[in-house]
Motif scaffolding. Structure first.
Motif, PDB file in Angstrom:
ATOM      1  N   ASP A   1      13.655  -3.116   0.124  1.00 57.23           N
ATOM      2  CA  ASP A   1      13.616  -1.658   0.199  1.00 57.23           C
ATOM      3  C   ASP A   1      12.528  -1.114  -0.721  1.00 57.23           C
ATOM      4  OD1 ASP A   1      14.088   1.063   0.247  1.00 57.23           O
ATOM      5  OD2 ASP A   1      16.265   0.846   0.244  1.00 57.23           O
ATOM      6  N   PRO A   2      11.552  -0.357  -0.200  1.00 58.34           N
ATOM      7  CA  PRO A   2      10.501   0.217  -1.059  1.00 58.34           C
ATOM      8  C   PRO A   2      11.018   1.157  -2.143  1.00 58.34           C
ATOM      9  CG  PRO A   2       9.847   0.291   1.248  1.00 58.34           C
ATOM     10  CD  PRO A   2      11.293  -0.095   1.223  1.00 58.34           C
ATOM     11  N   ASN A   3      12.304   1.500  -2.109  1.00 56.88           N
ATOM     12  CA  ASN A   3      12.848   2.336  -3.182  1.00 56.88           C
ATOM     13  C   ASN A   3      12.716   1.678  -4.544  1.00 56.88           C
ATOM     14  OD1 ASN A   3      13.605   4.655  -1.764  1.00 56.88           O
ATOM     15  ND2 ASN A   3      15.534   3.731  -1.103  1.00 56.88           N
ATOM     16  N   ILE A   4      12.487   0.369  -4.569  1.00 57.38           N
ATOM     17  CA  ILE A   4      12.280  -0.289  -5.861  1.00 57.38           C
ATOM     18  C   ILE A   4      11.052   0.270  -6.561  1.00 57.38           C
ATOM     19  CG2 ILE A   4      13.455  -2.413  -5.151  1.00 57.38           C
ATOM     20  CD1 ILE A   4      10.701  -3.681  -4.718  1.00 57.38           C
ATOM     21  N   PHE A   5      10.082   0.790  -5.810  1.00 61.59           N
ATOM     22  CA  PHE A   5       8.891   1.390  -6.414  1.00 61.59           C
ATOM     23  C   PHE A   5       9.182   2.808  -6.910  1.00 61.59           C
ATOM     24  CE2 PHE A   5       7.292  -1.706  -3.293  1.00 61.59           C
ATOM     25  CZ  PHE A   5       6.533  -2.517  -4.129  1.00 61.59           C
ATOM     26  N   LYS A   6       9.966   3.545  -6.138  1.00 57.88           N
ATOM     27  CA  LYS A   6      10.307   4.909  -6.548  1.00 57.88           C
ATOM     28  C   LYS A   6      11.138   4.897  -7.826  1.00 57.88           C
ATOM     29  CE  LYS A   6      10.279   6.791  -1.835  1.00 57.88           C
ATOM     30  NZ  LYS A   6      11.051   7.495  -0.795  1.00 57.88           N
ATOM     31  N   ARG A   7      11.930   3.839  -8.002  1.00 57.73           N
ATOM     32  CA  ARG A   7      12.817   3.753  -9.152  1.00 57.73           C
ATOM     33  C   ARG A   7      12.053   3.796 -10.473  1.00 57.73           C
ATOM     34  NH1 ARG A   7      16.254  -1.539  -8.990  1.00 57.73           N
ATOM     35  NH2 ARG A   7      16.572  -0.717  -6.882  1.00 57.73           N
ATOM     36  N   VAL A   8      10.834   3.243 -10.492  1.00 56.56           N
ATOM     37  CA  VAL A   8      10.036   3.235 -11.713  1.00 56.56           C
ATOM     38  C   VAL A   8       8.944   4.296 -11.669  1.00 56.56           C
ATOM     39  CG1 VAL A   8      10.516   0.836 -12.271  1.00 56.56           C
ATOM     40  CG2 VAL A   8       8.582   1.387 -10.773  1.00 56.56           C
ATOM     41  N   GLY A   9       9.002   5.184 -10.661  1.00 56.41           N
ATOM     42  CA  GLY A   9       8.061   6.290 -10.592  1.00 56.41           C
ATOM     43  C   GLY A   9       6.683   5.914 -10.122  1.00 56.41           C
ATOM     44  N   TRP A  10       6.560   4.797  -9.390  1.00 54.92           N
ATOM     45  CA  TRP A  10       5.246   4.356  -8.904  1.00 54.92           C
ATOM     46  C   TRP A  10       5.093   4.778  -7.459  1.00 54.92           C
ATOM     47  CZ3 TRP A  10       3.202   0.987  -5.172  1.00 54.92           C
ATOM     48  CH2 TRP A  10       1.889   0.568  -5.373  1.00 54.92           C
ATOM     49  N   GLY A  11       4.045   5.543  -7.182  1.00 54.07           N
ATOM     50  CA  GLY A  11       3.839   6.042  -5.837  1.00 54.07           C
ATOM     51  C   GLY A  11       2.433   6.543  -5.667  1.00 54.07           C
ATOM     52  N   PRO A  12       2.153   7.230  -4.561  1.00 55.73           N
ATOM     53  CA  PRO A  12       0.782   7.658  -4.266  1.00 55.73           C
ATOM     54  C   PRO A  12       0.231   8.662  -5.277  1.00 55.73           C
ATOM     55  CG  PRO A  12       2.345   8.621  -2.714  1.00 55.73           C
ATOM     56  CD  PRO A  12       3.091   7.592  -3.493  1.00 55.73           C
ATOM     57  N   ARG A  13       1.100   9.363  -5.960  1.00 56.95           N
ATOM     58  CA  ARG A  13       0.628  10.359  -6.930  1.00 56.95           C
ATOM     59  C   ARG A  13       0.519   9.791  -8.345  1.00 56.95           C
ATOM     60  NH1 ARG A  13       3.995  12.292  -3.257  1.00 56.95           N
ATOM     61  NH2 ARG A  13       3.354  14.033  -1.954  1.00 56.95           N
ATOM     62  N   ILE A  14       1.255   8.697  -8.621  1.00 61.07           N
ATOM     63  CA  ILE A  14       1.202   8.048  -9.935  1.00 61.07           C
ATOM     64  C   ILE A  14       1.041   6.561  -9.691  1.00 61.07           C
ATOM     65  CG2 ILE A  14       2.356   7.686 -12.149  1.00 61.07           C
ATOM     66  CD1 ILE A  14       4.050  10.139 -11.556  1.00 61.07           C
ATOM     67  N   LEU A  15      -0.176   6.050  -9.814  1.00 59.40           N
ATOM     68  CA  LEU A  15      -0.410   4.635  -9.548  1.00 59.40           C
ATOM     69  C   LEU A  15      -0.516   3.817 -10.819  1.00 59.40           C
ATOM     70  CD1 LEU A  15      -2.894   4.743  -6.551  1.00 59.40           C
ATOM     71  CD2 LEU A  15      -0.607   3.793  -6.566  1.00 59.40           C
ATOM     72  N   ASN A  16      -1.080   4.373 -11.868  1.00 54.54           N
ATOM     73  CA  ASN A  16      -1.294   3.625 -13.097  1.00 54.54           C
ATOM     74  C   ASN A  16       0.000   3.594 -13.904  1.00 54.54           C
ATOM     75  OD1 ASN A  16      -2.416   2.254 -15.215  1.00 54.54           O
ATOM     76  ND2 ASN A  16      -3.479   4.037 -16.061  1.00 54.54           N
TER      77      ASN A  16
ATOM     78  N   LYS B   1       0.849  -1.185   0.000  1.00 53.92           N
ATOM     79  CA  LYS B   1       0.000   0.000   0.000  1.00 53.92           C
ATOM     80  C   LYS B   1       0.885   1.236   0.000  1.00 53.92           C
ATOM     81  CE  LYS B   1      -3.438   2.543   2.717  1.00 53.92           C
ATOM     82  NZ  LYS B   1      -2.604   3.769   2.794  1.00 53.92           N
ATOM     83  N   THR B   2       0.529   2.218  -0.810  1.00 59.19           N
ATOM     84  CA  THR B   2       1.288   3.460  -0.848  1.00 59.19           C
ATOM     85  C   THR B   2       0.377   4.641  -0.536  1.00 59.19           C
ATOM     86  OG1 THR B   2       2.715   4.868  -2.208  1.00 59.19           O
ATOM     87  CG2 THR B   2       0.942   3.707  -3.337  1.00 59.19           C
ATOM     88  N   SER B   3       0.955   5.667   0.092  1.00 59.07           N
ATOM     89  CA  SER B   3       0.158   6.830   0.488  1.00 59.07           C
ATOM     90  C   SER B   3       1.082   8.020   0.700  1.00 59.07           C
ATOM     91  CB  SER B   3      -0.624   6.544   1.773  1.00 59.07           C
ATOM     92  OG  SER B   3       0.276   6.293   2.846  1.00 59.07           O
ATOM     93  N   SER B   4       0.476   9.183   0.793  1.00 56.95           N
ATOM     94  CA  SER B   4       1.181  10.405   1.184  1.00 56.95           C
ATOM     95  C   SER B   4       0.210  11.243   2.002  1.00 56.95           C
ATOM     96  CB  SER B   4       1.681  11.174  -0.037  1.00 56.95           C
ATOM     97  OG  SER B   4       0.589  11.631  -0.824  1.00 56.95           O
ATOM     98  N   GLU B   5       0.692  12.374   2.509  1.00 58.41           N
ATOM     99  CA  GLU B   5      -0.129  13.232   3.351  1.00 58.41           C
ATOM    100  C   GLU B   5      -0.453  14.538   2.636  1.00 58.41           C
ATOM    101  OE1 GLU B   5       1.278  12.203   7.782  1.00 58.41           O
ATOM    102  OE2 GLU B   5       2.900  12.881   6.490  1.00 58.41           O
ATOM    103  N   SER B   6      -1.434  15.271   3.188  1.00 59.03           N
ATOM    104  CA  SER B   6      -1.883  16.512   2.547  1.00 59.03           C
ATOM    105  C   SER B   6      -0.877  17.648   2.687  1.00 59.03           C
ATOM    106  CB  SER B   6      -3.225  16.950   3.152  1.00 59.03           C
ATOM    107  OG  SER B   6      -4.212  15.965   2.949  1.00 59.03           O
ATOM    108  N   ASN B   7      -0.003  17.549   3.670  1.00 58.00           N
ATOM    109  CA  ASN B   7       0.954  18.634   3.908  1.00 58.00           C
ATOM    110  C   ASN B   7       1.921  18.774   2.744  1.00 58.00           C
ATOM    111  OD1 ASN B   7       0.088  17.289   6.477  1.00 58.00           O
ATOM    112  ND2 ASN B   7       0.973  19.129   7.347  1.00 58.00           N
ATOM    113  N   SER B   8       2.316  19.988   2.473  1.00 57.05           N
ATOM    114  CA  SER B   8       3.323  20.235   1.447  1.00 57.05           C
ATOM    115  C   SER B   8       4.640  19.596   1.848  1.00 57.05           C
ATOM    116  CB  SER B   8       3.516  21.750   1.267  1.00 57.05           C
ATOM    117  OG  SER B   8       4.542  22.019   0.331  1.00 57.05           O
TER     118      SER B   8
END
Length: 586
Positions: free
Chosen positions: A454-469, A399-406
């Motif tokens: 390491d969850p950085n494997i997801f960041k490496r391909v640009g997959w995160g709470p703002r870009i899921l598809n 599961k991936t998420s982020s918060e509303s704060n800048s």
């Protein structure tokens, strides 16, 4: 005039019949890691039995049914104190008002914590899962033993601030660390008990779930997945239990799960969990409570749309061979290639699908000693590199998420333990506690972690709470041995990931090294009164090959000092003093 009078009398009689009893309603839910689960484990071990207390959340009625099987006369003095503590908690009124069967309750709590650590390159040991909100004001609305609504209103630092190296106190002293995404825990819980031991519960909740009791979090489903909304229906009895749930990880990412528990005599408990994570719209087929999800072969349907589905299966066992001992074993699987699925063709992608399994097992003991219990816990954990990881992040069990704060960080949470796949771990804990008096303990944790933990494997391909598809082109750098773009399957261009089927945890690919972590913590608490507790936890971490960089070693010492004030306990203390003064006057 007689009819209104008769009607009013009947209405008054019905209100009297269903009048709100003092205390908490039967559909109150207890989140994972609530102290009540430790108390249940103590009582079970003193009676040398196992129950269904190794999963959460459970309703108060479910806990009450388990207490009905405890023989109070067999308990030690410390065990009886734990039993009485649970009953007393059930009957607490706190700051509440009631009318007939309706009740409203608030339970304010103040937590003041200070943190310090010596190395900014090392992560917190007392991390965002442990740090408490500065001010909590949980609100509960209840309708007898039939329905409970709950929201954890609070003021505190957010998750980004909790993992920031510059955060030294849990008071939200600046706007960027103030948690505006409250509540994190909220639910509506409804149910009914046909007998003292048989009933059902239906809940819609934003609350962690766990399936299996383990100090590092269950490899099956752990409380370290936070802020996931779920709807679950459970039927329970002393010998059999069923739970079906729908949990939303992200948009178009729904985890459908079935869980079956059965007890063989009073000494052995076996459980099965099956789940599916399709990448697509909600699918009615997976709601069938008695259909095995694998039977649908739904990966064929989703592949036709350029998507896929993650399959999940797990087993767990608890046994009580003698008093004061629990033996447990947990096993999970997301992929296993049968020999018939392999071929002699070296270019067949099926030959490269990696097996993905995890195992966790251990011993837990609570031994009564004077007014408290000595707690010993030893467990081990092994997860293959591709457990929870599938051919795309979209249908991987994270599961991936982020918060509303800048400036919010991106968060990734595995379905199982916080340490994820590609990990070998061992932990030992020894502590002693006299409830609401004092406690002291020691914990050692060892981790050997490969790159895929390491969850950085997801960041490496640009997959995160703002870009899921994630798009097919992004999968060229994905870590799976083969990728599945809509045009057809192909082997991963990175040769060292292509051979992932043959790797064992902790994996070390070219240009990376396995990371080795040793953590030692000591902790203690003291309660001078029932409403005040102070605690201290110093810890030392030594991380070899930190960040999977060979030769980089990080050493960090950290210390946590805190105090907790429960305002409802102050009220109870004042009431007791008043009662004593009345007795003296009389």
């Amino acid at each position: 005039m007689k009819r209104p009078v008769i009607f009013a009398a009947l209405l008054a009689a019905s209100f009297a019949l269903f009048a709100q009893k003092p205390g908490r309603g039967g559909q109150t839910l207890f989140e994972p890691r609530h102290w009540i689960y430790d108390s249940l484990q103590i009582l079970e071990q003193e009676c040398a039995i196992v129950q269904f207390s190794d999963q959460a959340p459970l309703s108060l009625n479910q806990v009450r049914a388990m207490l009905g099987e405890i023989d109070y006369d067999l308990l030690s003095q410390a065990g009886r104190a734990q039993y009485d503590r649970i009953i007393g908690f059930f009957n607490e009124s706190g700051f509440s008002v009631s009318a007939s069967i309706f009740q409203a309750r608030v339970e304010p709590e103040l937590n003041l914590e200070g943190y310090a650590k010596t190395n900014s390159k090392a992560p917190w040991i007392y991390d965002r899962y442990e740090k408490k909100h500065f001010l909590e004001l949980p609100i509960t609305l209840g309708v007898g033993d039939y329905a409970t609504l709950f929201a954890d209103i609070f003021a505190g630092i957010n998750k980004t601030g909790a993992q920031d190296n510059d955060t030294f106190i849990n008071i939200p002293y600046k706007e960027s660390v103030f948690d505006v995404n409250f509540p994190h825990k909220a639910y509506g819980s409804f149910g009914y008990s046909w007998t003292d031991t048989v009933g059902f519960n239906f809940r819609v909740s934003n609350m962690s779930q766990s399936f299996g009791r383990a100090d590092t979090g269950s490899v099956l489903q752990s409380e370290f997945v936070t802020d996931a909304t779920s709807a679950a229906l459970s039927f329970y009895s002393p010998i059999f239990q069923y739970s079906g749930a729908l949990t939303q990880y992200n948009s178009r990412r729904y985890l459908y799960s079935h869980k079956f528990d059965v007890r063989i005599g009073k000494k052995v408990q076996l459980s099965l969990m099956e789940a599916a994570l399709p990448y697509g719209d909600m699918d009615l087929r997976f709601f069938n409570p008695m259909m095995f999800l694998h039977n649908y072969a739904s990966w064929l349907d989703y592949q036709a749309d350029g998507s896929d589905v993650g399959s999940y299966f797990g087993l767990k066992m608890n046994a009580a061979p003698c008093k004061h001992l629990r033996i447990f074993a947990l096993w999970s699987m997301t992929q296993f290639q049968l020999p018939v699925e392999l071929s002699a063709n070296d270019k067949d992608p099926d030959n490269y699908v990696p097996n993905a399994m995890g195992f966790q097992g251990g011993l837990e003991s609570y031994v009564p000693l004077k007014k408290g219990h000595l707690h010993l816990n030893l467990e081990g954990y092994y997860a293959q590199p591709y457990l929870y990881i599938n051919s795309s992040p979209n249908w991987s069990f994270v599961k991936t998420s982020s918060e509303s704060n800048s400036g919010s960080a991106d968060f990734y949470e595995w379905i199982g333990t916080r340490y994820g796949p590609d990990t070998v771990a061992a932990s030992f804990r020894a502590d002693y506690e006299v409830p609401e008096k004092w406690s002291a303990g020691f914990k050692y944790l060892f981790l050997a972690r490969g790159e895929l933990s390491d969850p950085n494997i997801f960041k490496r391909v640009g997959w995160g709470p703002r870009i899921l598809n994630i798009k097919d082109s992004s999968l060229d750098n994905w870590v799976y041995p083969f990728v599945t773009p809509s045009t057809g399957r192909k082997l991963n261009d990175n040769a060292y990931y292509r051979n992932g089927r043959n790797h064992a945890a902790p994996s070390a690919y070219p240009f990376t090294s396995a990371e080795f972590v040793n953590v030692v913590s000591v902790y203690g608490s003291y309660s001078p009164t029932r409403w005040l507790k102070v605690f201290l936890q110093p810890s030392l971490a030594v991380i070899a090959n930190s960040g999977h960089k060979s030769g980089d070693t990080e050493i960090s010492f950290e210390c946590v000092l805190g105090a907790q004030v429960k305002f409802t306990k102050i009220k109870k203390a004042e009431e007791r003093r008043h009662d004593k003064s009345v007795e003296v006057v009389e």
